[in-house]
Design a protein around this motif. Structure first.
Motif, PDB file in Angstrom:
ATOM      1  N   LYS A   1       4.562 -16.158  10.713  1.00 23.52           N
ATOM      2  CA  LYS A   1       5.859 -15.365   9.611  1.00 23.52           C
ATOM      3  C   LYS A   1       4.769 -14.402   8.895  1.00 23.52           C
ATOM      4  O   LYS A   1       5.022 -12.993   8.520  1.00 23.52           O
ATOM      5  CB  LYS A   1       6.946 -15.817   9.344  1.00 23.52           C
ATOM      6  N   LEU A   2       3.975 -15.025   7.740  1.00 19.83           N
ATOM      7  CA  LEU A   2       2.655 -14.803   7.393  1.00 19.83           C
ATOM      8  C   LEU A   2       2.113 -13.684   7.044  1.00 19.83           C
ATOM      9  O   LEU A   2       2.290 -12.523   6.714  1.00 19.83           O
ATOM     10  CB  LEU A   2       2.105 -15.734   6.446  1.00 19.83           C
ATOM     11  N   GLN A   3       1.381 -13.402   8.788  1.00 20.59           N
ATOM     12  CA  GLN A   3       1.089 -12.526   8.717  1.00 20.59           C
ATOM     13  C   GLN A   3       1.280 -11.378   9.060  1.00 20.59           C
ATOM     14  O   GLN A   3       1.670 -10.301   8.254  1.00 20.59           O
ATOM     15  CB  GLN A   3       0.662 -12.773  10.286  1.00 20.59           C
ATOM     16  N   ASP A   4       2.743 -11.041   9.691  1.00 17.22           N
ATOM     17  CA  ASP A   4       3.467  -9.874   9.407  1.00 17.22           C
ATOM     18  C   ASP A   4       3.928  -9.128   8.715  1.00 17.22           C
ATOM     19  O   ASP A   4       4.112  -8.606   8.624  1.00 17.22           O
ATOM     20  CB  ASP A   4       4.636 -10.002  10.688  1.00 17.22           C
ATOM     21  N   VAL A   5       4.589 -10.276   7.662  1.00 14.59           N
ATOM     22  CA  VAL A   5       5.053  -9.878   5.989  1.00 14.59           C
ATOM     23  C   VAL A   5       3.912  -9.265   5.752  1.00 14.59           C
ATOM     24  O   VAL A   5       4.032  -8.217   4.898  1.00 14.59           O
ATOM     25  CB  VAL A   5       5.711 -10.758   5.504  1.00 14.59           C
ATOM     26  N   LEU A   6       2.336  -9.999   5.674  1.00 16.69           N
ATOM     27  CA  LEU A   6       1.279  -9.664   5.232  1.00 16.69           C
ATOM     28  C   LEU A   6       1.166  -7.620   5.382  1.00 16.69           C
ATOM     29  O   LEU A   6       0.668  -7.091   5.026  1.00 16.69           O
ATOM     30  CB  LEU A   6      -0.008  -9.958   5.407  1.00 16.69           C
ATOM     31  N   LYS A   7       0.994  -7.728   6.832  1.00 14.97           N
ATOM     32  CA  LYS A   7       1.113  -6.853   7.636  1.00 14.97           C
ATOM     33  C   LYS A   7       1.609  -5.584   7.409  1.00 14.97           C
ATOM     34  O   LYS A   7       1.196  -4.749   7.239  1.00 14.97           O
ATOM     35  CB  LYS A   7       0.973  -7.052   9.148  1.00 14.97           C
ATOM     36  N   ASP A   8       3.525  -5.737   7.216  1.00 16.47           N
ATOM     37  CA  ASP A   8       4.215  -4.968   6.713  1.00 16.47           C
ATOM     38  C   ASP A   8       4.038  -4.156   4.844  1.00 16.47           C
ATOM     39  O   ASP A   8       3.899  -3.357   4.688  1.00 16.47           O
ATOM     40  CB  ASP A   8       5.814  -5.934   6.721  1.00 16.47           C
ATOM     41  N   VAL A   9       3.775  -5.250   4.222  1.00 22.38           N
ATOM     42  CA  VAL A   9       2.756  -4.960   2.750  1.00 22.38           C
ATOM     43  C   VAL A   9       2.040  -4.271   2.536  1.00 22.38           C
ATOM     44  O   VAL A   9       2.520  -3.093   2.376  1.00 22.38           O
ATOM     45  CB  VAL A   9       2.764  -6.174   2.123  1.00 22.38           C
ATOM     46  N   GLU A  10       1.071  -4.306   3.276  1.00 26.02           N
ATOM     47  CA  GLU A  10      -0.205  -3.767   3.990  1.00 26.02           C
ATOM     48  C   GLU A  10       0.853  -1.937   4.757  1.00 26.02           C
ATOM     49  O   GLU A  10      -0.325  -1.200   3.702  1.00 26.02           O
ATOM     50  CB  GLU A  10      -0.877  -4.027   4.938  1.00 26.02           C
ATOM     51  N   LYS A  11       1.084  -1.995   5.191  1.00 28.99           N
ATOM     52  CA  LYS A  11       2.108  -0.859   5.792  1.00 28.99           C
ATOM     53  C   LYS A  11       2.521   0.131   4.857  1.00 28.99           C
ATOM     54  O   LYS A  11       2.219   1.130   3.788  1.00 28.99           O
ATOM     55  CB  LYS A  11       2.135  -0.832   7.442  1.00 28.99           C
ATOM     56  N   LYS A  12       2.909  -0.389   3.448  1.00 32.12           N
ATOM     57  CA  LYS A  12       3.873   0.497   3.099  1.00 32.12           C
ATOM     58  C   LYS A  12       2.605   0.420   1.840  1.00 32.12           C
ATOM     59  O   LYS A  12       2.887   1.032   0.969  1.00 32.12           O
ATOM     60  CB  LYS A  12       4.957  -0.965   2.327  1.00 32.12           C
ATOM     61  N   SER A  13       2.316  -0.215   1.829  1.00 35.28           N
ATOM     62  CA  SER A  13       0.830  -0.048   0.097  1.00 35.28           C
ATOM     63  C   SER A  13       0.288   1.075   0.912  1.00 35.28           C
ATOM     64  O   SER A  13       0.032   2.405  -0.316  1.00 35.28           O
ATOM     65  CB  SER A  13       0.313  -0.887   0.061  1.00 35.28           C
ATOM     66  N   LYS A  14      -0.290   1.511   2.204  1.00 34.23           N
ATOM     67  CA  LYS A  14      -0.882   2.315   2.573  1.00 34.23           C
ATOM     68  C   LYS A  14      -0.157   3.941   2.012  1.00 34.23           C
ATOM     69  O   LYS A  14      -0.072   4.812   1.910  1.00 34.23           O
ATOM     70  CB  LYS A  14      -1.561   2.772   4.080  1.00 34.23           C
ATOM     71  N   ARG A  15       1.198   3.989   2.639  1.00 36.99           N
ATOM     72  CA  ARG A  15       2.350   4.335   2.377  1.00 36.99           C
ATOM     73  C   ARG A  15       2.298   5.502   1.000  1.00 36.99           C
ATOM     74  O   ARG A  15       2.696   6.439   0.684  1.00 36.99           O
ATOM     75  CB  ARG A  15       3.505   4.516   2.846  1.00 36.99           C
ATOM     76  N   VAL A  16       2.774   4.514   0.537  1.00 37.00           N
ATOM     77  CA  VAL A  16       3.155   4.770  -1.519  1.00 37.00           C
ATOM     78  C   VAL A  16       1.738   5.158  -1.890  1.00 37.00           C
ATOM     79  O   VAL A  16       1.368   6.054  -3.271  1.00 37.00           O
ATOM     80  CB  VAL A  16       3.274   3.024  -2.143  1.00 37.00           C
ATOM     81  N   LYS A  17       0.356   4.389  -1.530  1.00 39.12           N
ATOM     82  CA  LYS A  17      -0.979   5.840  -1.806  1.00 39.12           C
ATOM     83  C   LYS A  17      -0.798   7.056  -1.822  1.00 39.12           C
ATOM     84  O   LYS A  17      -1.447   7.956  -1.952  1.00 39.12           O
ATOM     85  CB  LYS A  17      -2.120   4.807  -1.781  1.00 39.12           C
ATOM     86  N   LYS A  18      -0.335   7.153  -0.364  1.00 39.73           N
ATOM     87  CA  LYS A  18      -0.572   8.173   0.727  1.00 39.73           C
ATOM     88  C   LYS A  18       0.803   8.887  -0.167  1.00 39.73           C
ATOM     89  O   LYS A  18       0.400  10.841  -0.467  1.00 39.73           O
ATOM     90  CB  LYS A  18       0.083   8.664   1.968  1.00 39.73           C
ATOM     91  N   HIS A  19       1.457   9.258  -0.990  1.00 38.68           N
ATOM     92  CA  HIS A  19       2.699   9.903  -1.949  1.00 38.68           C
ATOM     93  C   HIS A  19       2.103  10.046  -2.736  1.00 38.68           C
ATOM     94  O   HIS A  19       1.809  11.183  -3.414  1.00 38.68           O
ATOM     95  CB  HIS A  19       4.071   8.503  -1.695  1.00 38.68           C
TER      96      HIS A  19
END
Length: 210
Positions: A188-206
């Motif tokens: 579960k923690l790994q899935d949450v970490l992956k989701d956080v990383e994806k959102k972080s990349k989107r924010v950086k692109k924005h």
């Protein structure tokens, strides 16, 4: 001087008979030389008591040396006979006599072939002893390794016992269930970490687009 090694006599006496005879010969020669010096000194004193003597000390010395050579030649002839008597009758062991340490050979006689077989048997026993000693050393080394492994296993068992105690304190019935619970939470923690990383990349692109 005799060239017979007389090894059996040397074993018994602790020295070779020839060495003993040689020392006797040298001792007699030394005594003979000392006697000649004493005789010479007596003659010189007698000459000093005769005032009209025409004999010089040098002549006395020459006569003494000649007499010493004559006596030495006679002594060598006589000593040859003495040497034979000493070596044959005094310092020799008869052929039918055995030394105490050699009587065991008479009691247990062995042929050359039997002695060779005994030597081979002794060599084989020595080889077996060396092999057993080497095997014993290897077993002792393995035992030491087993002691180390056993100590490590005891540490692991103690760790598992402590872990099981902690699990019971937190309401988990067994270590297996604890590992299952930890594995699920880890996923579960790994899935949450992956989701956080994806959102972080989107924010950086924005932010980059802005």
């Amino acid at each position: 001087m005799s060239v017979n090694p007389m090894a059996y006599e040397a074993q018994f006496f602790g020295f070779t008979p020839q060495t003993c005879v040689l020392r006797v010969y040298i001792a007699f020669q030394d005594y003979l030389f000392e006697i000649m010096l004493v005789v010479e000194s007596v003659i010189l004193k007698k000459l000093d008591a005769i005032p009209s003597s025409n004999v010089s000390p040098l002549q006395i010395r020459k006569c003494t040396e000649k007499f010493f050579v004559f006596m030495k030649e006679q002594f060598n002839k006589l000593f040859g006979n003495l040497e034979k008597v000493l070596l044959q009758l005094v310092l020799s062991i008869p052929p039918n006599v055995l030394l105490p340490e050699d009587k065991v050979h008479q009691q247990y006689p062995y042929s050359k072939e039997q002695f060779q077989l005994l030597q081979e048997e002794v060599q084989e026993l020595q080889r077996q002893c060396r092999a057993e000693a080497s095997a014993g050393q290897a077993l002792r080394a393995e035992l030491e390794e087993q002691k180390v492994v056993q100590a490590e296993l005891e540490k692991i068992l103690q760790w598992f016992a402590g872990l099981e105690s902690i699990c019971r304190e937190h309401g988990t019935s067994s270590v297996k269930e604890s590992f299952t619970f930890l594995t699920q939470n880890s996923k579960k923690l790994q899935d949450v970490l992956k989701d956080v990383e994806k959102k972080s990349k989107r924010v950086k692109k924005h932010h980059q687009l802005l």
